[in-house]
Scaffold this motif. Sequence first.
Motif, mmCIF file in Angstrom:
data_model
loop_
_atom_site.group_PDB
_atom_site.id
_atom_site.type_symbol
_atom_site.label_atom_id
_atom_site.label_comp_id
_atom_site.label_asym_id
_atom_site.label_seq_id
_atom_site.Cartn_x
_atom_site.Cartn_y
_atom_site.Cartn_z
ATOM 1 N N GLU A 27 0.828 -1.205 0.000
ATOM 2 C CA GLU A 27 0.000 0.000 0.000
ATOM 3 C C GLU A 27 0.862 1.254 0.000
ATOM 4 O OE1 GLU A 27 -3.068 0.091 3.023
ATOM 5 O OE2 GLU A 27 -3.457 -2.058 2.738
ATOM 6 N N GLU A 30 2.364 1.853 -3.401
ATOM 7 C CA GLU A 30 1.374 2.435 -4.315
ATOM 8 C C GLU A 30 1.217 3.934 -4.052
ATOM 9 O OE1 GLU A 30 -2.492 0.591 -4.769
ATOM 10 O OE2 GLU A 30 -1.586 -1.396 -4.458
ATOM 11 N N GLN A 31 1.148 4.303 -2.765
ATOM 12 C CA GLN A 31 0.984 5.711 -2.416
ATOM 13 C C GLN A 31 2.204 6.525 -2.848
ATOM 14 O OE1 GLN A 31 0.072 5.937 1.757
ATOM 15 N NE2 GLN A 31 -1.945 4.987 1.519
ATOM 16 N N GLU A 33 4.310 5.812 -5.265
ATOM 17 C CA GLU A 33 4.307 5.902 -6.723
ATOM 18 C C GLU A 33 3.298 6.938 -7.202
ATOM 19 O OE1 GLU A 33 3.675 1.878 -8.025
ATOM 20 O OE2 GLU A 33 5.747 1.289 -7.598
ATOM 21 N N LYS A 34 2.137 6.975 -6.558
ATOM 22 C CA LYS A 34 1.103 7.943 -6.942
ATOM 23 C C LYS A 34 1.584 9.373 -6.654
ATOM 24 C CE LYS A 34 -3.748 8.297 -7.001
ATOM 25 N NZ LYS A 34 -4.867 7.421 -6.877
ATOM 26 N N HIS A 35 2.191 9.569 -5.483
ATOM 27 C CA HIS A 35 2.710 10.898 -5.139
ATOM 28 C C HIS A 35 3.851 11.297 -6.067
ATOM 29 C CE1 HIS A 35 0.298 11.900 -1.646
ATOM 30 N NE2 HIS A 35 0.445 10.652 -1.206
ATOM 31 N N SER A 36 4.680 10.356 -6.441
ATOM 32 C CA SER A 36 5.763 10.645 -7.378
ATOM 33 C C SER A 36 5.211 11.080 -8.727
ATOM 34 C CB SER A 36 6.664 9.417 -7.572
ATOM 35 O OG SER A 36 7.330 9.104 -6.387
ATOM 36 N N GLU A 37 4.172 10.388 -9.172
ATOM 37 C CA GLU A 37 3.536 10.736 -10.439
ATOM 38 C C GLU A 37 2.911 12.133 -10.363
ATOM 39 O OE1 GLU A 37 -0.074 8.995 -13.208
ATOM 40 O OE2 GLU A 37 1.038 7.593 -11.934
ATOM 41 N N LEU A 38 2.268 12.441 -9.228
ATOM 42 C CA LEU A 38 1.693 13.771 -9.042
ATOM 43 C C LEU A 38 2.783 14.846 -9.021
ATOM 44 C CD1 LEU A 38 -1.069 13.044 -6.368
ATOM 45 C CD2 LEU A 38 -1.436 13.793 -8.728
#
Length: 132
Positions: A27, A30-31, A33-38
Amino acid sequence: MAADPKQSETLRQLQEAFQSAQSQMAELREQVEKHSELARAKTQSDFIQKEKDRALRQLGESVFKQVQKGKLQLPEGFGPLLKAVEHAQKKAEAHAREISDLLKEGEEAAQRLNEKKAGPTNSGVASRKKPL
């Protein structure tokens, strides 16, 4: 040989804790990776905005120069904007003159200080020795 029930329970609890930790790590991954993408998207957005601002500034400066040269006539609604740009330009020029004057004063003061440090010029006459 039968396994000790206490050891079996401990082993089961360890396996559950390990699986729980793995799930939490997944989890978190995933978080992250999502923050990195943002963050990448935000950086790209900032870059694009700066590029747009730079282009608009160049356009505005070009239009302003053409208006000053009399090669372009702006509609009446642009009068206040044109006056604001002219006012800002005059302020910038005055500020640049102030800085130039301060630098010149600083150079003159440094030159006077260097002249004082050099002392009087030699007269060719030997100075008296001071008694010891």
